[in-house]
Design a protein around this motif. Structure first.
Motif, PDB file in Angstrom:
ATOM      1  N   GLY A 150       0.781  -1.231   0.000  1.00  0.00           N
ATOM      2  CA  GLY A 150       0.000   0.000   0.000  1.00  0.00           C
ATOM      3  C   GLY A 150       0.809   1.275   0.000  1.00  0.00           C
ATOM      4  N   LEU A 151       2.035   1.214  -0.522  1.00  0.00           N
ATOM      5  CA  LEU A 151       2.897   2.391  -0.557  1.00  0.00           C
ATOM      6  C   LEU A 151       3.138   2.830  -2.001  1.00  0.00           C
ATOM      7  CD1 LEU A 151       5.614   1.287   2.032  1.00  0.00           C
ATOM      8  CD2 LEU A 151       3.716   2.867   2.435  1.00  0.00           C
TER       9      LEU A 151
ATOM     10  N   ARG B 112       5.533   0.914   9.456  1.00  0.00           N
ATOM     11  CA  ARG B 112       5.356  -0.543   9.514  1.00  0.00           C
ATOM     12  C   ARG B 112       5.274  -1.140   8.110  1.00  0.00           C
ATOM     13  NH1 ARG B 112       1.394   0.876  13.480  1.00  0.00           N
ATOM     14  NH2 ARG B 112       2.189   0.580  15.603  1.00  0.00           N
ATOM     15  N   LYS B 113       4.513  -0.489   7.244  1.00  0.00           N
ATOM     16  CA  LYS B 113       4.384  -0.983   5.869  1.00  0.00           C
ATOM     17  C   LYS B 113       5.735  -0.961   5.154  1.00  0.00           C
ATOM     18  CE  LYS B 113      -0.452   0.412   5.214  1.00  0.00           C
ATOM     19  NZ  LYS B 113      -1.361   1.350   4.493  1.00  0.00           N
ATOM     20  N   TYR B 114       6.504   0.099   5.397  1.00  0.00           N
ATOM     21  CA  TYR B 114       7.803   0.191   4.730  1.00  0.00           C
ATOM     22  C   TYR B 114       8.740  -0.912   5.214  1.00  0.00           C
ATOM     23  CZ  TYR B 114      11.872   1.934   2.369  1.00  0.00           C
ATOM     24  OH  TYR B 114      12.954   2.014   1.526  1.00  0.00           O
ATOM     25  N   VAL B 115       8.807  -1.106   6.518  1.00  0.00           N
ATOM     26  CA  VAL B 115       9.696  -2.143   7.053  1.00  0.00           C
ATOM     27  C   VAL B 115       9.274  -3.517   6.541  1.00  0.00           C
ATOM     28  CG1 VAL B 115      10.469  -3.302   9.159  1.00  0.00           C
ATOM     29  CG2 VAL B 115      10.359  -0.807   9.081  1.00  0.00           C
TER      30      VAL B 115
ATOM     31  N   GLU C 233       3.980  10.211  13.977  1.00  0.00           N
ATOM     32  CA  GLU C 233       2.850  10.737  13.211  1.00  0.00           C
ATOM     33  C   GLU C 233       2.310   9.742  12.186  1.00  0.00           C
ATOM     34  OE1 GLU C 233       4.290  14.346  11.509  1.00  0.00           O
ATOM     35  OE2 GLU C 233       4.176  15.471  13.404  1.00  0.00           O
ATOM     36  N   HIS C 234       3.171   8.832  11.704  1.00  0.00           N
ATOM     37  CA  HIS C 234       2.755   7.899  10.647  1.00  0.00           C
ATOM     38  C   HIS C 234       3.257   6.479  10.932  1.00  0.00           C
ATOM     39  CE1 HIS C 234       1.536  11.348   8.187  1.00  0.00           C
ATOM     40  NE2 HIS C 234       2.693  11.906   8.518  1.00  0.00           N
ATOM     41  N   PRO C 235       2.888   5.908  12.069  1.00  0.00           N
ATOM     42  CA  PRO C 235       3.393   4.567  12.403  1.00  0.00           C
ATOM     43  C   PRO C 235       2.976   3.506  11.393  1.00  0.00           C
ATOM     44  CG  PRO C 235       1.575   5.178  13.844  1.00  0.00           C
ATOM     45  CD  PRO C 235       1.962   6.413  13.096  1.00  0.00           C
ATOM     46  N   ASP C 236       1.802   3.673  10.790  1.00  0.00           N
ATOM     47  CA  ASP C 236       1.330   2.689   9.819  1.00  0.00           C
ATOM     48  C   ASP C 236       2.217   2.663   8.577  1.00  0.00           C
ATOM     49  OD1 ASP C 236       0.456   5.312   9.342  1.00  0.00           O
ATOM     50  OD2 ASP C 236      -1.211   4.642   8.078  1.00  0.00           O
ATOM     51  N   ILE C 237       2.653   3.832   8.130  1.00  0.00           N
ATOM     52  CA  ILE C 237       3.525   3.893   6.948  1.00  0.00           C
ATOM     53  C   ILE C 237       4.878   3.261   7.249  1.00  0.00           C
ATOM     54  CG2 ILE C 237       4.774   5.440   5.395  1.00  0.00           C
ATOM     55  CD1 ILE C 237       2.436   7.350   5.514  1.00  0.00           C
TER      56      ILE C 237
END
Length: 249
Positions: free
Chosen positions: A28-29, A201-204, A195-199
């Protein structure tokens, strides 16, 4: 989302493979890769907010954090050295470097730290016995050595393999000098994590999937190297660079 990478070398494969093999999209990135000439430049872009995430080596991030920034690693990536100091045509011995110059990417970068470590280890003082010159990417540093614009260059694969084929000599094998080193990893800022923990996590997750793909799919790694290294790099050098990454991670 812009994502930085700080070298034209095999160490940057995780971001390249994540982009080209669909790991970013799968998670989702919408990531666009931005090249910075050296870790110090990439870190400046990170802390200024130009990019929220970047691939960078330890020295630039640590220096930035010590200066007060909130830059932090979230994934390690490469955790060993693969650099060599290669002399220009005719320069084959460490003592010949005295009074000469060494190409690095940028001051404050990994190549800067590595050059200083290597020169001190062979009894030379950076800035006094040897001048450090900012040249840019690995291919640019290789060209500077090949044309004699500098006495030597700090480079790593694939540039170091190309240099060997072109007849340059390893003056100092830095990888064998026992330096414990955090090389290329994934960096962001504590503010962005908050501010963007979801992003993050998705990146890692995408990064981890890319590392797995590199280990299990040789062709994916070689294709990415061929694309981002540019035309003219032989298949055997690309394969050797991919194999080298597996021993350095």
């Amino acid at each position: 989302m812009n994502v930085g990478y700080s070298a034209i070398s095999a160490d940057q494969l995780p971001a390249w493979v994540a982009k080209d093999s669909g790991m970013f999209e799968k998670n989702g990135l919408d990531a666009q890769l931005i090249f910075f000439t050296g870790g110090s430049t990439a870190i400046l872009a990170l802390v200024s907010g130009d990019v929220p995430i970047t691939q960078v080596a330890g020295p630039g991030l640590v220096s930035s954090a010590l200066a007060g920034s909130d830059a932090v690693f979230v994934a390690a990536g490469i955790t060993s050295l693969n650099y060599v100091l290669m002399g220009k045509p005719g320069l084959t011995k460490p003592e010949q470097l005295k009074g000469g110059s060494v190409a690095i990417s940028r001051f404050g970068s990994a190549t800067d730290s590595i050059a200083r470590f290597a020169l001190k280890a062979i009894g030379l003082t950076p800035g006094k016995d040897v001048t450090l010159v900012q040249v840019g990417s690995g291919p640019s540093r290789l060209d500077a050595a090949l044309t004699g614009k500098v006495s030597a260059a700090v480079i790593n694969p694939p540039s170091s393999y190309i240099a060997e084929r072109r007849g340059l000599t390893v003056v100092v094998d830095i990888a064998k000098m026992g330096l414990v080193f955090q090389h290329t990893g994934v960096a962001t800022t504590r503010r962005f994590i908050k501010e963007h923990p979801d992003i993050v996590r998705k990146y890692v997750k995408a990064h981890m999937e890319a590392v797995h793909r590199i280990w299990t799919d040789k062709e994916a790694g070689v294709r990415a190297l061929a694309k981002y290294m540019g035309r003219g790099v032989d298949r055997d050098i690309l394969e050797k660079s991919w194999q080298g990454i597996l021993t350095e991670s």
